[in-house]
Design a protein around this motif. Structure first.
Motif, PDB file in Angstrom:
ATOM      1  N   LYS A 109      -5.047  -4.038   3.629  1.00 34.04           N
ATOM      2  CA  LYS A 109      -5.841  -3.049   2.910  1.00 34.04           C
ATOM      3  C   LYS A 109      -5.002  -1.800   2.682  1.00 34.04           C
ATOM      4  CE  LYS A 109     -10.467  -4.407   4.442  1.00 34.04           C
ATOM      5  NZ  LYS A 109     -11.709  -3.972   5.142  1.00 34.04           N
ATOM      6  N   ARG A 110      -5.183  -1.244   1.527  1.00 33.28           N
ATOM      7  CA  ARG A 110      -4.533   0.016   1.172  1.00 33.28           C
ATOM      8  C   ARG A 110      -5.514   1.151   1.466  1.00 33.28           C
ATOM      9  NH1 ARG A 110      -4.771   1.931  -4.301  1.00 33.28           N
ATOM     10  NH2 ARG A 110      -3.288   3.607  -4.787  1.00 33.28           N
TER      11      ARG A 110
ATOM     12  N   LEU B 184       4.281  -0.323  -4.674  1.00 37.00           N
ATOM     13  CA  LEU B 184       3.414  -0.074  -3.527  1.00 37.00           C
ATOM     14  C   LEU B 184       4.236   0.447  -2.345  1.00 37.00           C
ATOM     15  CD1 LEU B 184       0.622  -0.189  -2.259  1.00 37.00           C
ATOM     16  CD2 LEU B 184       1.052  -2.585  -1.667  1.00 37.00           C
TER      17      LEU B 184
ATOM     18  N   THR C  35      -8.809  -1.603  -1.452  1.00 40.17           N
ATOM     19  CA  THR C  35      -8.378  -0.239  -1.165  1.00 40.17           C
ATOM     20  C   THR C  35      -9.542   0.557  -0.608  1.00 40.17           C
ATOM     21  OG1 THR C  35      -6.682  -0.289  -2.896  1.00 40.17           O
ATOM     22  CG2 THR C  35      -7.416   1.873  -2.135  1.00 40.17           C
TER      23      THR C  35
ATOM     24  N   CYS D 238      -0.057   6.779   0.272  1.00 37.21           N
ATOM     25  CA  CYS D 238      -1.067   5.859   0.800  1.00 37.21           C
ATOM     26  C   CYS D 238      -0.569   5.267   2.111  1.00 37.21           C
ATOM     27  CB  CYS D 238      -1.388   4.744  -0.207  1.00 37.21           C
ATOM     28  SG  CYS D 238      -0.151   3.425  -0.282  1.00 37.21           S
ATOM     29  N   ASN D 239      -1.475   4.628   2.849  1.00 37.67           N
ATOM     30  CA  ASN D 239      -1.135   3.872   4.049  1.00 37.67           C
ATOM     31  C   ASN D 239      -1.597   2.441   3.848  1.00 37.67           C
ATOM     32  OD1 ASN D 239      -0.414   6.349   5.284  1.00 37.67           O
ATOM     33  ND2 ASN D 239      -2.558   6.653   5.886  1.00 37.67           N
ATOM     34  N   LEU D 240      -1.007   1.521   4.597  1.00 46.24           N
ATOM     35  CA  LEU D 240      -1.450   0.134   4.584  1.00 46.24           C
ATOM     36  C   LEU D 240      -1.832  -0.273   6.006  1.00 46.24           C
ATOM     37  CD1 LEU D 240       1.289  -1.532   2.321  1.00 46.24           C
ATOM     38  CD2 LEU D 240      -0.967  -0.716   1.626  1.00 46.24           C
TER      39      LEU D 240
ATOM     40  N   SER E 262      -8.405  -2.353  -5.915  1.00 45.73           N
ATOM     41  CA  SER E 262      -7.632  -1.463  -6.768  1.00 45.73           C
ATOM     42  C   SER E 262      -7.331  -2.142  -8.099  1.00 45.73           C
ATOM     43  CB  SER E 262      -6.318  -1.080  -6.077  1.00 45.73           C
ATOM     44  OG  SER E 262      -5.423  -0.476  -6.987  1.00 45.73           O
TER      45      SER E 262
ATOM     46  N   VAL F 180       4.005   4.118  -0.389  1.00 49.49           N
ATOM     47  CA  VAL F 180       3.938   4.305   1.064  1.00 49.49           C
ATOM     48  C   VAL F 180       5.045   5.262   1.519  1.00 49.49           C
ATOM     49  CG1 VAL F 180       4.223   3.176   3.304  1.00 49.49           C
ATOM     50  CG2 VAL F 180       2.846   2.087   1.526  1.00 49.49           C
TER      51      VAL F 180
ATOM     52  N   SER G 114       2.484   1.541   8.440  1.00 48.45           N
ATOM     53  CA  SER G 114       2.273   0.618   7.321  1.00 48.45           C
ATOM     54  C   SER G 114       3.211  -0.581   7.325  1.00 48.45           C
ATOM     55  CB  SER G 114       2.440   1.372   5.989  1.00 48.45           C
ATOM     56  OG  SER G 114       1.479   2.398   5.847  1.00 48.45           O
TER      57      SER G 114
ATOM     58  N   TYR H  78      -3.276  -2.405  -8.205  1.00 47.19           N
ATOM     59  CA  TYR H  78      -2.543  -3.349  -7.372  1.00 47.19           C
ATOM     60  C   TYR H  78      -3.289  -4.651  -7.126  1.00 47.19           C
ATOM     61  CZ  TYR H  78       0.580   0.539  -6.319  1.00 47.19           C
ATOM     62  OH  TYR H  78       1.475   1.574  -6.411  1.00 47.19           O
TER      63      TYR H  78
END
Length: 301
Positions: A120-121, A100, A206, A109-111, A199, A104, A78, A202
């Motif tokens: 993008k999340r 955010l 997403t 979550c990943n980015l 999202s 991570v 990420s 945020y």
């Protein structure tokens, strides 16, 4: 940074494996990432002995593999996207860049950065499509968090934790949110899908990678509370989410049983009709009020 991507669905990207591995070996961190992903993908397929996997499709095993990778590896994946966000000085919505980044770091979550340079999340979820013998499905319509009513319209579920398999994740959700129903729930088949939208938290695109479990509930489990919502009389209940870290006074969900037509109607209001959403909020607030005043005698199983 760079990426490899097919231009459209029918295009194949061919790589010479020896040369590809030679390039990867020049970057120790990347080597560890590839090895980690390969190992987790192998374990995901091995755990599900009836694997439906081929050269052109990984099914839901890709998202299982990523969700099972270590937090360190997922954070490394990420970092390029976090750098893009830092450089762009992006304005977020209710939560900002610090929240955010923390999400991570916690593995929630990943980015990633797409071919157009947009961040993008990616969130890995498990959901439960719980049905009764009358073919109605359980849907969350509201929550009570620290005395504040929030509207929802989604299936029971939650985010997968780092290193967690899909079956373990849905069992954790059942134990956390449906402990009192646990003995009446029978898990069945599962399927994966992907939903991409902006999202509300945020304000960035997403991608929700979902593994949905079909489940049935025994017909002798009572739901004594009635909810009058958008002209519909719905059978519902309030359930306490005690394992989220809240106390019995501040963390509840309101679930209702709906057939397909009622789900479509409520989904349309939830997404598009703010005036009716206010009525929705008022009806759910009254259910929570009754629950608190009666100590859950009438509105909770």
């Amino acid at each position: 940074r760079g990426c490899l991507a097919a231009g459209h669905d029918c295009e194949l990207l061919e790589l010479l494996s020896d040369e590809f591995c030679e390039v990867i070996s020049l970057f120790p961190d990347l080597t560890a990432l590839v090895q980690g992903y390969g190992l987790m993908l192998f374990r995901a397929v091995l755990d599900d002995q009836g694997a439906d996997i081929g050269d052109l499709s990984l099914g839901d095993y890709h998202q299982q593999a990523v969700s099972m990778m270590s937090t360190t590896t997922r954070v490394m994946m990420s970092e390029p996207a976090l750098s893009v966000l830092d450089d762009s000085r992006r304005v977020f919505r209710r939560k900002g860049g610090a929240e955010l980044r923390n999400e991570v770091l916690q593995g929630a979550c990943n980015l990633c950065v797409d071919v157009d340079g947009h961040v993008k999340r990616v969130v890995h979820l498990v959901t439960m499509h719980l049905e009764r013998p009358d073919n109605t499905c359980l849907v969350r319509v509201a929550g009570l968090r620290k005395g504040v009513v929030q509207l929802f319209f989604d299936l029971p579920g939650g985010k997968m934790k780092t290193g967690e398999k899909a079956t373990a994740a849905i069992e954790r959700v059942i134990a956390r949110d449906f402990a009192i129903l646990r003995n009446g729930i029978m898990l069945g088949s599962r399927q994966s899908d992907c939903l991409e939208k902006e999202s509300k938290t945020y304000g960035i695109r997403t991608r929700y990678m979902r593994i949905s479990f079909h489940a049935t509930l025994a017909d002798d489990v009572p739901f004594p509370c009635s909810l009058f919502l958008l002209g519909l009389h719905l059978n519902c209940c309030v359930l306490h989410c005690g394992a989220r870290g809240g106390t019995p006074e501040d963390d509840f969900n309101l679930f209702a049983w709906m057939d397909g037509e009622n789900q479509r109607r409520c989904a349309e209001v939830y997404e598009n009709d703010l005036s009716l959403a206010a009525d929705w909020m008022e009806a759910c607030a009254q259910i929570f009020k009754n629950y608190i005043e009666t100590g859950g005698v009438r509105t909770c199983i």
